[in-house]
Design a protein around this motif. Structure first.
Motif, mmCIF file in Angstrom:
data_model
loop_
_atom_site.group_PDB
_atom_site.id
_atom_site.type_symbol
_atom_site.label_atom_id
_atom_site.label_comp_id
_atom_site.label_asym_id
_atom_site.label_seq_id
_atom_site.Cartn_x
_atom_site.Cartn_y
_atom_site.Cartn_z
ATOM 1 N N MET A 1 0.854 -1.212 0.099
ATOM 2 C CA MET A 1 0.023 -0.164 -0.137
ATOM 3 C C MET A 1 0.951 1.455 -0.056
ATOM 4 O O MET A 1 1.712 1.696 1.037
ATOM 5 N N THR A 2 0.781 1.897 -0.945
ATOM 6 C CA THR A 2 1.710 3.021 -1.092
ATOM 7 C C THR A 2 1.084 4.348 -0.747
ATOM 8 O O THR A 2 -0.168 4.686 -0.911
ATOM 9 N N ALA B 1 -3.325 8.252 -1.015
ATOM 10 C CA ALA B 1 -3.685 9.599 -1.003
ATOM 11 C C ALA B 1 -4.843 9.750 -2.137
ATOM 12 O O ALA B 1 -5.669 10.628 -2.104
ATOM 13 N N ALA B 2 -4.345 9.305 -3.502
ATOM 14 C CA ALA B 2 -5.243 9.500 -4.534
ATOM 15 C C ALA B 2 -6.671 8.825 -4.183
ATOM 16 O O ALA B 2 -7.655 9.755 -4.600
ATOM 17 N N VAL C 1 -2.032 10.262 5.288
ATOM 18 C CA VAL C 1 -2.046 8.710 4.774
ATOM 19 C C VAL C 1 -0.880 8.180 5.465
ATOM 20 O O VAL C 1 -0.665 7.068 6.189
ATOM 21 N N ARG C 2 0.498 8.987 5.535
ATOM 22 C CA ARG C 2 1.537 8.440 6.097
ATOM 23 C C ARG C 2 1.534 8.104 7.656
ATOM 24 O O ARG C 2 1.853 7.103 8.301
ATOM 25 N N GLU C 3 0.359 9.241 8.340
ATOM 26 C CA GLU C 3 0.475 9.123 9.799
ATOM 27 C C GLU C 3 -0.584 7.898 9.968
ATOM 28 O O GLU C 3 -0.509 7.219 11.043
ATOM 29 N N ALA C 4 -1.517 7.569 9.091
ATOM 30 C CA ALA C 4 -2.391 6.550 9.606
ATOM 31 C C ALA C 4 -1.605 5.351 9.001
ATOM 32 O O ALA C 4 -1.842 4.264 10.119
ATOM 33 N N LEU C 5 -0.746 4.934 8.207
ATOM 34 C CA LEU C 5 0.221 3.768 8.060
ATOM 35 C C LEU C 5 1.032 3.564 9.252
ATOM 36 O O LEU C 5 1.215 2.588 9.637
ATOM 37 N N ARG C 6 1.734 4.727 9.845
ATOM 38 C CA ARG C 6 2.519 4.801 11.052
ATOM 39 C C ARG C 6 1.637 4.147 12.167
ATOM 40 O O ARG C 6 2.069 3.034 12.734
ATOM 41 N N ASN D 1 11.043 3.380 3.211
ATOM 42 C CA ASN D 1 10.343 4.408 2.230
ATOM 43 C C ASN D 1 9.233 4.959 2.540
ATOM 44 O O ASN D 1 8.479 5.848 1.997
ATOM 45 N N GLY D 2 8.686 4.279 3.685
ATOM 46 C CA GLY D 2 7.157 4.783 4.145
ATOM 47 C C GLY D 2 6.130 3.989 3.595
ATOM 48 O O GLY D 2 4.960 4.101 4.265
#
Length: 235
Positions: free
Chosen positions: A42-43, A48-49, A58-63, A76-77
Motif C-alpha cells: 500500500m503506497t 492519498a489518491a 496517509v503517512r500518519e495512518a500507516l504509521r 521508504n514509508g
C-alpha cells in the motif's frame, strides 16, 4: 496492484472528522474484514489518491497501523499487509481462544435480555446475507455478532485486546473470504451458524461454560480451515 483494486471499499474522507482519523479508521476497518491481500503493498501515493487527501494523513495512518502490528512499514514509508503462515495463525488463534473465551464467559453472567435479542437478530442477518451471496457484508455481520458478545462482558480491557487480535487476523479474513465466495450455497457456513445459535442459546440460559465452549469451537473451526489454506491443503 491498480489503484482501483487498492481502493476497494474505501471512500473519500468526510470533513466532519479529522482527515487523519478518517483515513486511519477506514484503513483499519478494511484490514479487519480482509479487504487487502496478504503481502499487498500500500503506497502513500496510491492511498492519498484514493482518499483524495495529501500524503501526510496517509503517512500518519500507516504509521499508526504499523504500531498496532497491522502493517509492516518499509524504510521508504510504504506499507504492506503481513504475510500469512500456519505458525502465525496458530499464535493469534491461541490468544483469541483465551481472551474471547473469557469474554464470552463473563458475558453470560452480565448480558441483558435486550442484548440477547439483538444477538438473535444478528444471527438472522448473518444468515440472510449469506443467502444473498454478499461475502464482505456477511463477515461484517459476523464481526458485529462477536463484538456484541464481548461488549456484554463489560470489560474494556478485554475489548481492546480482542480488537487488536482481530486487526492482526485481517489477512486470514482475506483468505477466508476468497475461499468462501465461490462456495456460497454449498453449506460451507452451516457448522459456523450452528455454533452461533448454540452460543446465543447458552447466553440466554446464562450458561457460561457452554457459551465459552461453543465460542472456542467457532474460533478453532475457522482456524482449522485457514490452516489448510495456509498449507495449500484445502480443496
Amino acid at each position: 496492484m491498480s489503484e482501483l483494486q487498492l481502493g476497494e471499499g474505501l471512500q473519500p474522507v468526510s470533513t466532519r472528522i479529522t482527515i487523519g482519523d478518517g483515513v486511519y479508521h477506514q484503513l483499519r476497518n478494511a484490514l479487519i474484514v480482509g479487504r487487502f491481500d496478504p503481502g499487498q503493498v500500500m503506497t502513500i501515493k496510491a492511498l492519498a489518491a484514493t482518499f483524495g487527501t495529501s500524503p501526510m494523513p496517509v503517512r500518519e495512518a500507516l504509521r499508526r497501523l504499523g504500531a498496532e502490528n497491522a502493517l509492516e512499514i518499509a524504510a521508504n514509508g510504504s506499507a504492506h499487509v503481513p504475510p500469512v503462515s500456519a505458525q502465525r495463525l496458530d499464535d493469534i488463534c491461541q490468544a483469541r481462544v483465551a481472551l474471547e473465551g473469557l469474554a464470552t464467559e463473563q458475558a453470560a453472567h452480565r448480558i441483558t435480555d435486550v442484548e440477547v435479542s439483538n444477538l438473535e437478530q444478528l444471527v438472522e442477518a448473518h444468515e440472510s446475507i449469506h443467502d444473498a451471496g454478499e461475502v464482505y457484508e456477511m463477515l461484517l455481520k459476523n464481526r458485529d455478532f462477536h463484538f456484541a458478545i464481548y461488549a456484554a462482558s463489560r470489560s474494556d480491557v478485554l475489548m481492546q485486546l480482542i480488537d487488536s487480535l482481530w486487526l492482526r487476523y485481517g489477512p486470514y479474513m482475506r483468505m477466508l473470504s476468497s475461499y468462501i465466495a465461490p462456495r456460497l450455497g454449498t453449506g460451507l457456513h452451516e457448522p459456523f451458524s450452528k455454533h452461533h445459535h448454540a452460543i446465543v442459546a447458552a447466553l440466554k440460559e446464562r450458561n457460561a461454560q457452554e457459551a465459552r465452549t461453543h465460542m472456542i469451537a467457532d474460533i478453532t473451526g475457522t482456524q482449522s480451515l485457514l490452516r489448510k489454506l495456509c498449507e495449500g491443503e484445502a480443496a
